[in-house]
Enzyme design. Structure first.
Site, short mmCIF file in Angstrom:
data_model
loop_
_atom_site.label_atom_id
_atom_site.label_comp_id
_atom_site.label_asym_id
_atom_site.label_seq_id
_atom_site.Cartn_x
_atom_site.Cartn_y
_atom_site.Cartn_z
N SER A 1 0.82 -1.22 0.00
CA SER A 1 0.00 0.00 0.00
C SER A 1 0.85 1.26 0.00
CB SER A 1 -0.95 -0.01 1.20
OG SER A 1 -0.23 -0.06 2.42
N LYS B 1 1.82 -5.17 3.53
CA LYS B 1 3.04 -4.40 3.72
C LYS B 1 2.69 -2.93 3.64
CE LYS B 1 6.05 -2.45 1.32
NZ LYS B 1 6.37 -1.36 2.28
N GLY C 1 1.10 2.57 -6.25
CA GLY C 1 2.39 3.24 -6.06
C GLY C 1 2.83 3.87 -7.36
N GLU D 1 -2.25 0.20 -9.55
CA GLU D 1 -2.39 1.57 -10.05
C GLU D 1 -1.06 2.29 -9.83
OE1 GLU D 1 -4.75 2.74 -11.82
OE2 GLU D 1 -6.08 1.02 -11.59
N CYS E 1 -2.42 10.58 -6.40
CA CYS E 1 -2.24 9.86 -7.65
C CYS E 1 -3.01 10.53 -8.79
CB CYS E 1 -2.66 8.41 -7.51
SG CYS E 1 -4.27 8.16 -6.74
N GLU F 1 5.64 11.84 -14.72
CA GLU F 1 4.90 12.06 -13.48
C GLU F 1 5.84 12.71 -12.46
OE1 GLU F 1 2.40 9.50 -10.11
OE2 GLU F 1 3.73 8.48 -11.51
N SER G 1 -12.59 12.28 -7.19
CA SER G 1 -13.29 11.00 -7.26
C SER G 1 -13.84 10.60 -5.90
CB SER G 1 -12.34 9.91 -7.76
OG SER G 1 -11.91 10.19 -9.06
#
Length: 610
Positions: A225, A250, A303, A331, A365, A464, A529
């Protein structure tokens, strides 16, 4: 009444398979007439709504509760163990979690699991999965609904405080994060109820019964995560668990305190020990151990795209060792953008862009990192307010109510953003309009930065950034379509937004940006969202587009089994058109003669080879 969040998917099922009408109204859950109970059907009478955001006005009860929780986090260094099947362990070296805005104030101490502990966690998870997968769906759903209430009330302020201090989120951002966490816990069971009500077509009810039950994956799921969302971290872990899987969690080192409180809340809600094991670990060590184990059933990840690719490569290298084809759900962020049309309302475009680019220091993100503006609006309508407001944003400690955004998450993020700023300052095609400064004396602070880019092939337009840096490209109005085409080529992101009042252009944008973003917003920021309303996920190199916050993501964590029970089994080997079938009927009393009958030439010629 059917749950509103999944009305569309069930409606589509009904339109294709009319006989599903009965399955959405509940049922006995029995296979056949007198068989064992293998499936469950649910009444869908209660609508599900998103968690209401609290306002925290001065003197309000929630404000007082939060202040107390913040002091509780700041005044105590919490010990966080490794937890495997209910037992607590410690690794070899103690580590500390510190607020990104105050590096001298530790809030938690923890250690990383070594290889042997990770392997032990895998074995316990595999054992737990067998019993957990047999737990009734209704019992699992009750646990999740109880968890939603616990997190919404008893654990709310504790998790918000840990998210604010440990992950550097402002009050509003942390409140939204925990509200999203509650939404996941409420909506996911609603999606499961809808999916469980599906039945295969039964067009011959007198002769057979077709049933499909939802099973978990055989083995274990590894959940890795991120730091930036407490709610998403929990969803990555507990959606696979709800579907009958056992999970190794984790957590991110930079979010370990808030994740620990979520883990404790879920245990209190009733998740059995061993179903989710809390395993802080060094990233490479964890990835190597789980991908080398033959029982790996899936990886749940959010991540960066580069890490997702590494995980995919590790699985590919070990594909012959697995007892499954592991599910990879990930993602990885991407290049999110705002595209402004000449017909757009400038105030809306400016306000939405500032929030999308700089809230949570651009570390969402879905944060906007590129703004495309027409020449006709840039100088007179957008440039001045964009720069004026951006330069006035207050950057400081996340616990200050006037703080718009705080420090970036850790030293690694700071160094990466520092290198981007250095690149920008030396690039002849980039010009910093405001910001560009950073400081790491007390925390990892980076000023909100706006940089004008002159060339669409520049790295700033493609990569990014995951930080408080907004690139701006000003395009000639007559090159609108050409610019849109280029953006669709170079920007692959989670969300893209277009700003316009021209309906013809909006229709064109729908087609131009059909494939390069997972979600497309019109006259709204990219960071908006909500679970059940705008499920998110994107394809290409951004991720696997499994739409978290929708029934689609649940289907990735189940291995359905279809069962057919016949009430009128076949007794005749032969088909009606075969002469031998009629001969069998007429000579049923002379079976021995038929058995010893010499085959004809035709029969011998057509005799199958196997």
């Amino acid at each position: 009444m059917m749950s509103r969040v999944a009305h569309g998917i069930v409606s589509n099922m009904r339109s294709i398979l009319p006989r599903l009408e009965a399955s959405t109204k509940g049922g006995s859950g029995l296979i056949g007439r007198k068989g064992a109970q293998l499936t469950e059907h649910f009444e869908l009478d209660e609508p599900v709504a998103n968690e209401e955001l609290l306002q925290y006005t001065p003197g309000s009860p929630e404000r007082k509760e939060l202040e107390s929780a913040l002091l509780g986090v700041l005044n105590r260094v919490k010990h966080i163990p490794i937890v495997i099947n209910g037992q607590e362990f410690s690794g070899d070296h103690e580590l500390q979690q510190v607020p990104p805005f105050d590096l001298c104030q530790p809030i938690a101490r923890y250690s990383h699991a070594h290889r042997v502990l990770i392997q032990s966690a895998i074995e316990k998870s595999v054992e737990a999965q067998e019993a957990w997968d047999k737990t009734k769906l209704s019992d699992r759903i009750k646990i999740w609904e109880r968890a939603a209430e616990l997190i919404s009330e008893q654990y709310r302020y504790k998790i918000i405080a840990a998210t604010m201090i440990g992950q550097g989120k402002t009050l509003r951002q942390a409140e939204m994060d925990v509200a999203e966490l509650v939404d996941f816990m409420r909506f996911t069971p609603a999606f499961l109820r809808d999916l469980a009500n599906y039945e295969p077509v039964n067009d011959c009810p007198d002769s057979c019964k077709n049933t499909m039950r939802l099973r978990g994956l055989t083995g274990f799921v590894a959940a890795i995560s991120p730091f930036n969302y407490t709610g998403i971290a929990a969803n990555l872990v507990y959606t696979p668990a709800l579907m009958g899987n056992a999970v190794l969690w984790k957590p991110s080192d930079s979010a370990i305190l808030s994740n620990w409180y979520v883990f404790k809340a879920m245990l209190e809600a009733g998740v059995p020990e061993g179903v989710v094991n809390f395993v802080p670990a060094e990233e490479k060590n964890f990835a190597n151990v789980v991908t080398q184990h033959p029982k790996l059933a899936g990886i749940s990840f959010t991540g960066t795209s580069s890490v997702l690719k590494v995980l995919w490569q590790l699985v590919a290298q070990n594909i012959n060792q697995y007892e499954n084809y592991p599910r990879l759900i990930g993602e990885g962020g991407g290049k999110n953008f705002h595209f402004v049309h000449p017909s757009a309302e400038p105030e809306t475009a400016v306000a939405c862009t500032i929030r999308a680019a700089f809230e949570y220091a651009g570390q969402k993100c879905s944060s906007c990192s590129m703004l495309y503006v027409p020449e006709s609006l840039w100088e007179e309508k957008i440039k001045e307010p964009l720069l004026q407001i951006t330069s006035s944003l207050y950057v400081g400690q996340a616990t200050y109510c006037d703080c718009f955004c705080s420090a970036v998450i850790n030293r690694r993020a700071y160094d990466r953003i520092f290198m981007w700023l250095k690149y920008i300052s030396q690039c002849p095609n980039c010009h910093i309009l405001t910001g560009g400064k950073c400081d790491k004396k007390r925390g990892y602070f980076v000023d909100p930065t706006v940089v004008q880019v002159m060339d669409l092939d520049n790295l700033i337009c493609k990569e990014e950034l995951l930080g408080p840096i907004l690139g701006v490209y000003v395009y000639p109005d007559h090159k609108l379509e050409e610019t849109m085409s280029k953006v669709a080529e170079i920007n692959h992101g989670l969300i893209g937004s277009v700003f316009a009042q021209d309906t013809n252009f909006i229709r064109e944008a729908f087609e131009a940006f059909r494939f390069n973003v997972g979600n497309l917003n019109v006259n709204d920021k990219s960071t908006c969202s909500r679970v059940g309303q705008q499920p998110f996920g994107a394809g290409h190199v951004t991720g696997t587009s499994d739409k978290l916050g929708s029934p689609h993501s649940l289907l990735r964590w189940t291995s359905p089994q279809v069962i057919k029970e016949s009430y009128k089994p076949h007794v005749n080997v032969y088909y009606p058109y075969m002469q031998v079938s009629e001969q069998w009927k007429s000579n049923s009393s002379k079976k021995d003669d038929i058995v010893h009958k010499e085959p004809s030439a035709l029969e011998e010629e057509d005799k199958p080879v196997s």
